[in-house]
Design a protein around this motif. Sequence first.
Motif, short mmCIF file in Angstrom:
data_model
loop_
_atom_site.label_atom_id
_atom_site.label_comp_id
_atom_site.label_asym_id
_atom_site.label_seq_id
_atom_site.Cartn_x
_atom_site.Cartn_y
_atom_site.Cartn_z
N GLU A 269 39.54 42.17 48.76
CA GLU A 269 38.36 43.03 48.63
C GLU A 269 37.38 42.54 47.58
OE1 GLU A 269 41.67 44.82 46.04
OE2 GLU A 269 41.46 43.81 47.98
N GLU A 270 37.74 41.48 46.85
CA GLU A 270 36.85 40.96 45.81
C GLU A 270 36.26 39.60 46.18
OE1 GLU A 270 39.13 40.93 42.24
OE2 GLU A 270 39.01 43.11 41.95
N GLN A 271 36.46 39.16 47.42
CA GLN A 271 35.95 37.85 47.81
C GLN A 271 34.43 37.77 47.71
OE1 GLN A 271 37.98 35.15 48.53
NE2 GLN A 271 39.52 36.60 47.76
N TRP A 272 33.77 38.91 47.86
CA TRP A 272 32.30 38.91 47.79
C TRP A 272 31.78 38.55 46.40
CZ3 TRP A 272 29.34 42.24 44.71
CH2 TRP A 272 30.05 43.26 44.06
N LEU A 273 32.65 38.63 45.38
CA LEU A 273 32.24 38.31 44.01
C LEU A 273 32.15 36.80 43.76
CD1 LEU A 273 34.51 40.83 42.04
CD2 LEU A 273 32.04 41.01 42.41
N GLU A 274 32.74 36.01 44.63
CA GLU A 274 32.92 34.58 44.36
C GLU A 274 31.60 33.82 44.46
OE1 GLU A 274 35.55 31.18 46.50
OE2 GLU A 274 36.63 33.01 45.88
N VAL A 275 31.38 32.93 43.47
CA VAL A 275 30.23 32.03 43.48
C VAL A 275 30.75 30.60 43.37
CG1 VAL A 275 28.74 33.77 42.40
CG2 VAL A 275 29.92 32.10 40.96
N GLY A 276 29.88 29.62 43.61
CA GLY A 276 30.28 28.23 43.49
C GLY A 276 30.34 27.77 42.05
N ASP A 277 30.96 26.62 41.82
CA ASP A 277 31.08 26.09 40.46
C ASP A 277 29.72 25.87 39.82
OD1 ASP A 277 33.80 26.16 40.72
OD2 ASP A 277 34.09 23.98 40.78
N GLU A 278 28.79 25.28 40.56
CA GLU A 278 27.46 25.03 40.02
C GLU A 278 26.72 26.35 39.78
OE1 GLU A 278 26.06 22.14 39.16
OE2 GLU A 278 27.77 20.90 39.75
N GLU A 279 26.89 27.29 40.70
CA GLU A 279 26.25 28.59 40.52
C GLU A 279 26.76 29.28 39.26
OE1 GLU A 279 24.98 30.82 44.57
OE2 GLU A 279 27.12 30.37 44.38
N GLN A 280 28.05 29.20 39.02
CA GLN A 280 28.61 29.82 37.83
C GLN A 280 27.90 29.31 36.58
OE1 GLN A 280 32.49 28.51 36.41
NE2 GLN A 280 33.12 30.63 36.03
N GLY A 281 27.70 28.01 36.51
CA GLY A 281 27.02 27.43 35.36
C GLY A 281 25.57 27.86 35.27
N ARG A 282 24.85 27.79 36.39
CA ARG A 282 23.44 28.17 36.36
C ARG A 282 23.27 29.65 36.01
NH1 ARG A 282 23.28 25.29 41.24
NH2 ARG A 282 23.01 27.24 42.41
N TYR A 283 24.15 30.48 36.53
CA TYR A 283 24.04 31.92 36.27
C TYR A 283 24.31 32.22 34.79
CZ TYR A 283 23.88 33.06 41.29
OH TYR A 283 23.53 33.19 42.62
N LEU A 284 25.30 31.57 34.20
CA LEU A 284 25.59 31.81 32.79
C LEU A 284 24.42 31.37 31.91
CD1 LEU A 284 29.37 30.88 32.63
CD2 LEU A 284 28.38 33.06 31.91
N VAL A 285 23.90 30.19 32.17
CA VAL A 285 22.74 29.72 31.40
C VAL A 285 21.55 30.65 31.64
CG1 VAL A 285 21.06 27.86 31.13
CG2 VAL A 285 23.50 27.32 31.30
N GLY A 286 21.38 31.09 32.88
CA GLY A 286 20.29 32.01 33.20
C GLY A 286 20.41 33.33 32.47
N ALA A 287 21.64 33.79 32.23
CA ALA A 287 21.84 35.03 31.48
C ALA A 287 21.33 34.88 30.05
CB ALA A 287 23.32 35.41 31.48
N PHE A 288 21.62 33.74 29.43
CA PHE A 288 21.10 33.48 28.08
C PHE A 288 19.57 33.42 28.11
CE2 PHE A 288 25.46 32.24 27.27
CZ PHE A 288 25.64 32.53 25.93
N GLU A 289 19.02 32.78 29.12
CA GLU A 289 17.56 32.64 29.20
C GLU A 289 16.89 34.00 29.38
OE1 GLU A 289 17.45 28.11 31.08
OE2 GLU A 289 17.21 29.86 32.40
N ARG A 290 17.44 34.84 30.25
CA ARG A 290 16.83 36.15 30.45
C ARG A 290 16.94 37.00 29.19
NH1 ARG A 290 17.73 40.57 35.39
NH2 ARG A 290 15.95 41.87 34.77
N ALA A 291 18.10 36.96 28.54
CA ALA A 291 18.26 37.72 27.30
C ALA A 291 17.29 37.23 26.23
CB ALA A 291 19.70 37.62 26.81
N GLY A 292 17.08 35.91 26.18
CA GLY A 292 16.15 35.38 25.20
C GLY A 292 14.73 35.82 25.44
N ALA A 293 14.37 35.99 26.71
CA ALA A 293 12.99 36.35 27.06
C ALA A 293 12.74 37.86 27.03
CB ALA A 293 12.66 35.81 28.45
N GLU A 294 13.76 38.67 27.38
CA GLU A 294 13.53 40.10 27.59
C GLU A 294 14.25 41.03 26.62
OE1 GLU A 294 14.13 41.36 31.63
OE2 GLU A 294 13.48 39.43 32.46
N TRP A 295 15.37 40.60 26.05
CA TRP A 295 16.23 41.54 25.32
C TRP A 295 16.52 41.03 23.91
CZ3 TRP A 295 19.63 40.80 30.16
CH2 TRP A 295 19.09 41.51 31.24
#
Length: 493
Positions: A269-295
């Motif tokens: 039931e959690e298969q929908w949560l899965e992302v690719g290895d490259e996506e995992q990296g881009r998403y984590l870096v993107g979280a830092f970038e969004r926090a830096g810009a907005e929060w």
Amino acid sequence: MNRALVSVVLLLGLAAIPQPLAQRGDDGPVPGVHTIRAGDDVLQLAADGGFAWLIQLVEWREVEPAPGEYFWEYTDWLVRAAGYYGLDLVLRLDHPPAWAVSPGAEMPVDAAAYAALLGRVAARYQGRVTAYVVWNEPNLAAEWAGQPPDPAGYVELLCAARAAIREADSRALVVSAGLAPTNHADAPAVDDREFLRAMYAAGAGACFDVLGAHPYGFAHPPDDPHGAHDGLNLARVADLRAIMVENGDGHKPVWATELGWTTAAVAPEEQWLEVGDEEQGRYLVGAFERAGAEWPWLERIAAWNLSHGLPEEDEKRGYSILDGEGRPKPAYEMLAAMAAGQEAVARPAGMQTAEILAPDVVVRLSDVDTYYPHWARPHCGALPCRSWSGLFYIAEPGSAPWRLRMEIMQVEEPGNLVRVNGQLLDPPAIPLRGRPDLASVWTAVEMPVPAELVRPGANILEIESGPRLPAYQDGTAGFESIQIRNVRLVTAP
């Protein structure tokens, strides 16, 4: 909640909030990692990746398995190692022992015992631990001794913990437990936003310095709009911030103590949560970038998690930024590249003493588990227990010899060997006590350690118990029973 306790924490809350070592810069939150049970290799990877801080779980049931019985060897090493690698250390304490839990009771966790342990930990590591995270996801019944989540009960625990921490280490920060993001409102789980509102209603504002948050992205990218996907995305953290502001806590920062995406979901039931290895990296870096810009109030982010060797059925495995063999995944490399521009933390330039075992940490090697006064349980947890090793850190060994000092109990046989980094010392055996008194007496000994055996960074001390003389061997015990404590390496005078 106890009103006297609330009065105490309100007074404590008036004091200036201590400041952590690593501060948010212009580029965004301070990058960190949450480890599972870090070893030296994981701490090296954290430091080499440019992560300024880490969170490590300390299991209450491991440190205090029985009331008043403490085991400090792992946490002592962790604090020493984090200091050597220049990592800003945050400890999270939960996983209670069975004796401290009362399922079915109005308050299922012994708050007084928990606070007493936190006070003891904070006193032991005063000035060496930046912050303490008080519990984990109490809005889930699974994390609240199987009982329906109780915001007021958690606040009682939080306030008791804060009072104990402040008394022991006035500079340590108190971080509220990260809440699990969920839209449920039932016995198994309570919406984290509603839980936080109820926490404030119960007086939580006086009992923490930093709000802990778990703003998981689920399967959605970090720029997913606020409110999309029923609010189950990174931007949900803004809802928690709004509740803080509503309650007059806008001056306090938020730390994302867990944030991640999984590359290997376990349950169907959690298969929908899965992302690719490259996506995992881009998403984590993107979280830092969004926090830096907005929060600007999101001061720190700890990637969940930095670990390896977990079983395939463990859901934490997919969130790790290392693969199962401990090799960096793309997410580790991308986060390291992001952190590369930050100023490196200096490591100790010189050390005259390296602690290996504290004076109150006893290691017993033995073939038997017979109880004697002043004797600890065998160190290995299973018999026979004939060897022990401990890590210690030296910044610059230099060319002068070192001295290994320790206290020993009952060394009556000549074959208890000592090695440093795999090499026997010369002489190789712990000196005999040579005293006619009873065996349950501590004796200080010293052994020479040539400088060439010591290396910069992590070193390993090994002690191996020796066989008894044939006349003293029997069918149960063929090897010497010994105890050691207060072990340290010092520069020779």
